[in-house]
Design an enzyme around this catalytic site. Structure first.
Site, PDB file in Angstrom:
ATOM      1  N   ALA A  40      27.899  31.578  17.538  1.00 51.23           N
ATOM      2  CA  ALA A  40      27.545  30.508  16.589  1.00 51.23           C
ATOM      3  C   ALA A  40      27.064  29.294  17.379  1.00 51.23           C
ATOM      4  O   ALA A  40      27.529  28.174  17.180  1.00 51.23           O
ATOM      5  CB  ALA A  40      28.713  30.174  15.675  1.00 51.23           C
ATOM      6  N   HIS A  45      26.358  23.958  23.012  1.00 53.47           N
ATOM      7  CA  HIS A  45      26.414  25.150  23.855  1.00 53.47           C
ATOM      8  C   HIS A  45      25.159  25.249  24.734  1.00 53.47           C
ATOM      9  O   HIS A  45      25.243  25.552  25.932  1.00 53.47           O
ATOM     10  CB  HIS A  45      26.483  26.419  22.993  1.00 53.47           C
ATOM     11  N   GLN A  69      43.341  34.243  20.651  1.00 53.39           N
ATOM     12  CA  GLN A  69      43.537  32.798  20.594  1.00 53.39           C
ATOM     13  C   GLN A  69      43.629  32.272  19.164  1.00 53.39           C
ATOM     14  O   GLN A  69      43.746  31.072  18.953  1.00 53.39           O
ATOM     15  CB  GLN A  69      42.435  32.065  21.367  1.00 53.39           C
ATOM     16  N   GLN A 160      41.585  22.304  26.805  1.00 55.18           N
ATOM     17  CA  GLN A 160      41.186  23.634  27.283  1.00 55.18           C
ATOM     18  C   GLN A 160      40.563  23.542  28.674  1.00 55.18           C
ATOM     19  O   GLN A 160      40.858  24.363  29.559  1.00 55.18           O
ATOM     20  CB  GLN A 160      40.205  24.263  26.310  1.00 55.18           C
ATOM     21  N   SER A 193      30.883  24.621  16.078  1.00 51.80           N
ATOM     22  CA  SER A 193      30.541  25.723  15.176  1.00 51.80           C
ATOM     23  C   SER A 193      31.266  25.582  13.848  1.00 51.80           C
ATOM     24  O   SER A 193      30.771  26.029  12.808  1.00 51.80           O
ATOM     25  CB  SER A 193      30.899  27.054  15.837  1.00 51.80           C
TER      26      SER A 193
END
Length: 288
Positions: A40, A45, A69, A160, A193
């Protein structure tokens, strides 16, 4: 198995095919960049892929919606899967897409989990207790499959990014982890997304998230105590139309530890997770 070329860009479906391509590049002494995604794809990105291309001779982009996850009740089934459109965005940027299925990544008796302590203990780790173990495990598998020179991760998922950096350091994985800047829409909403889930009315509310985050960070930078500023920020989000706020915190930018004094005495980051309807949005930015 031959590479899939139906999208006009080579796609490896197996780790063996992926390694075959990367090994061929290595024999030519080419450097390899890697951008892991769940597909997506949006311009955020694409900016990471372009950064990888600028730094390396060849770029691999993975597209894999990782089941480990997602907790029960989260949006695993609903998460958009748009491989053909994603491939179109990657033409002339990536040299190879790695798009495995779950069976390729996880054997039926898969029983190994990578757990990163400390940096995952709260914020997203508290709101989604199983999330980072799933992230760390799949990223470790992807990094070991590709073994790139550099891997690029977006700063929008700041916790993250720190988690992956810690994991790579602790496990001596020979990959340089690079953080790419957060790209934003015209009103400042961080590209995601999950923004596609928002209704038009919810989208208007979502555009206030970064504004309130920036105002809160500015207040602390000007001397306001962290507890008072973050409490005011949460109240502003609720007044703006958010349904709930999982957290709005100002933390040490390197460790994500809180500031016990209520004042930042080291580089700081403000992080938020808030919900509009069924959509959960996260964002962060430095406190400057």
């Amino acid at each position: 198995m031959a590479l899939d070329t139906q999208h006009g860009i080579p796609v490896a479906r197996t780790i063996a095919d992926l390694r075959g391509e990367v090994n061929a590049w290595r024999k030519e002494s080419l450097t390899v960049g890697f951008v892991p995604t769940m597909g997506a794809l949006h311009e955020g990105h694409v900016s990471l892929v372009e950064a990888a291309k600028a730094a390396c001779d060849r770029v691999v982009v993975s597209i894999f919606v990782n089941p480990t996850q997602f907790a029960p009740g989260e949006d695993f089934e609903a998460y958009p899967r748009t491989e053909a459109a994603d491939a179109e965005k990657l033409k002339d940027k990536a040299a190879l897409i790695f798009a495995p299925n779950a069976a390729e990544m996880y054997a039926p008796d898969f029983s190994t989990t990578v757990t990163v302590m400390e940096v995952t203990k709260d914020l997203e780790g508290a709101a989604r207790p199983t999330h980072f173990a799933g992230v760390a495990t799949v990223v470790a598998k992807l990094l070991l499959a590709v073994l790139p020179d550099k891997a690029i991760f977006g700063q929008k998922d700041y916790q993250q990014l720190l988690t992956i950096k810690r994991m790579v350091r602790d496990l001596n994985i020979p990959v340089e982890i690079v953080g790419g800047p957060t790209l934003r829409e015209e009103d400042g909403l961080a590209m995601s997304s999950r923004n596609a889930y928002l209704s038009p009315d919810e989208r208007k509310v979502a555009g206030k998230l970064n504004v309130i985050l920036r105002e809160t960070a500015h207040a602390v930078a000007k001397g306001a105590p962290i507890p008072a500023a973050t409490e005011a920020g949460i109240a502003a989000l609720m007044e703006a139309g958010f349904a709930s706020v999982d957290y709005l915190e100002i933390r040490n930018a390197e460790t994500l530890d809180p500031f016990p004094s209520g004042k930042p005495d080291a580089p700081a980051r403000i992080l938020v997770a808030a919900r509009i309807g069924k959509t959960r949005l996260i964002d962060n930015m430095p406190v400057e």
